[in-house]
Design an enzyme around this catalytic site. Structure first.
Site, PDB file in Angstrom:
ATOM      1  N   CYS A 334      20.432  33.839 113.536  1.00  0.00           N
ATOM      2  CA  CYS A 334      20.595  35.290 113.432  1.00  0.00           C
ATOM      3  C   CYS A 334      20.004  35.807 112.136  1.00  0.00           C
ATOM      4  O   CYS A 334      20.654  36.556 111.394  1.00  0.00           O
ATOM      5  CB  CYS A 334      22.071  35.660 113.501  1.00  0.00           C
ATOM      6  N   ASP A 335      18.779  35.387 111.838  1.00  0.00           N
ATOM      7  CA  ASP A 335      18.102  35.868 110.647  1.00  0.00           C
ATOM      8  C   ASP A 335      16.707  36.282 111.088  1.00  0.00           C
ATOM      9  O   ASP A 335      16.005  35.502 111.735  1.00  0.00           O
ATOM     10  CB  ASP A 335      18.017  34.738 109.602  1.00  0.00           C
TER      11      ASP A 335
END
Ligand SMILES: *Cc1c(COP(=O)(O)O)cnc(C)c1O
Length: 386
Positions: A334-335
């Site tokens: 989730c980056d």
């Protein structure tokens, strides 16, 4: 002339068989030790006068260190951890070079206690640490080179101006150290062979200058920079070796110094394949042509060298050959930095689907050793040496 990719690098049947039979959890890296051994031997064949110090950071798997130790390699290490790794694999201290120019003094003490006698430096302060904590050791000074042409440059951070290096080597002698030689690194995955020529020329000029004051350097460390096979053609390692040897002869004539080469990428890169699973394929709007393909491997668990899309890996899918379309390739975390290729034109088959296994080729170097400890709960990539 570009060399055709070796068949075993193009398609490694041994790794494919392992993956098919063992079905290991993905993502994983499989390294064919035979290919590592062949890459090491190739370098020995084409640079017989050079002593090979494998750059451990490229892939620190114990099996690789043990294999190379058995073949006669020495090792370039950057930390106490890498020293322990090598010693633990049976490497004797006389085959270890502490090549990092940025060392804690207590780690120099540790290395010296363990018998390491070869150290790099590129600054006055580091030289002072070495004089205090590794008295009498052989030291070499790393000089700056521009690194132009490297796909993974290492310039700026390491090395100092040759004029400064000359003065520091004089001070090394005065401080009771053994001024042994000069090192440089022209940048990793260097595509411009001329880079070695100018760097070797600078080293030779330093030899002459220092000889005037009775300091006789004995060694040139030409670093790494030899390639692995990513997208796009590269010359074979033999061509690199020939160019480097020609440069050394041109600048040193008959009075050849000892040569150290510190390959990382060219020894292990082509020996590895990462197997990954397609987690999601999506579009950002109905009717949009471009697909986003999310893999279970990304920047944080193995593919750090896709930073700035620097290293462009070759990718194989089980449905290669049919019609293909443009994709953005991304990792699972989730980056938003975890996008592998967006600007680089990657195309994958239209038939590719969620759950398919894809193989990322020539991933033996700077993958497992560059993985985070588990960002976002994704484990570091597991390595199988076969
Ligand atoms: C990383 C490194 C190497 C290895 O470079 P490659 O381009 O992977 O061959 C060699 N020497 C030093 C000092 C390094 O830091």
């Amino acid at each position: 002339m570009k060399k055709k990719i070796d068949r075993k690098i193009e398609r490694n049947r041994k790794i494919e068989k392992f993956l098919a039979e063992k079905q290991p959890e993905t993502p994983c890296l499989v390294v064919d030790l035979e290919v590592v051994a062949e890459a090491y031997q190739l370098l020995r064949t084409y640079m017989p006068i050079a002593k090979v110090f494998y750059a451990v950071k490229a892939n620190p798997a114990g099996e690789i260190v043990e294999l190379l130790r058995g073949l006669g390699s020495a090792f370039d290490v950057a930390s106490r951890g890498e020293i322990d790794l090598c010693l633990g694999c049976g490497v004797t201290a006389d085959r270890i070079s502490f090549g990092n120019t940025i060392k804690k003094e207590r780690d120099i003490v540790y290395a010296h206690e363990k018998g390491v006698r070869l150290f790099a430096f590129d600054s006055e302060a580091e030289l002072e640490k070495l004089a205090r904590s590794a008295p009498g050791a052989r030291v070499f000074c790393r000089i700056l080179v521009d690194g132009e042409g490297a796909e993974w440059p290492l310039s700026r951070k390491f090395g100092c101006a040759p004029e400064m290096a000359v003065e520091l080597l004089r001070r090394a002698k005065a401080a009771g150290l053994d001024p042994y030689g000069v090192s440089f690194h022209v940048g990793s995955q260097q595509t411009n062979l001329d880079q070695w020529d100018s760097a070797v020329g600078r080293a030779a000029a330093m030899f002459s200058l220092l000889a005037e004051t009775d300091i006789n350097l004995r060694m040139v460390n030409i670093g790494g920079g030899f390639p692995a096979h990513y997208r796009g053609d590269v010359l074979g390692v033999e061509r690199y070796a020939q160019a480097v040897m020609a440069a050394i002869t041109r600048h040193f004539g008959n009075d050849l110094p000892e040569i150290i080469v510190e390959p990382g990428r060219s020894v292990v890169g082509d020996a590895g394949v990462i197997q990954s699973e397609v987690v999601l394929i999506s579009q950002k709007a109905f009717g949009e042509e471009k697909r986003w393909v999310y893999l279970d491997v990304g920047k944080f668990n193995g593919l750090a060298e896709t930073m700035d899309e620097s290293i462009k890996y070759r990718i194989r899918t089980p449905v290669d050959g049919g019609p293909s379309g443009t994709v953005v390739l991304a990792g699972p975390t989730c980056d938003s930095a975890d996008i592998l290729y967006e600007k680089t034109a990657y195309r994958l088959p239209m038939a590719l689907k969620v759950g398919d296994k894809v193989q990322i080729l020539s991933t033996g170097a700077y993958t497992s050793s560059y993985a985070s400890v588990g960002f976002n709960g994704f484990s570091p990539i597991k390595t199988y040496c076969i």
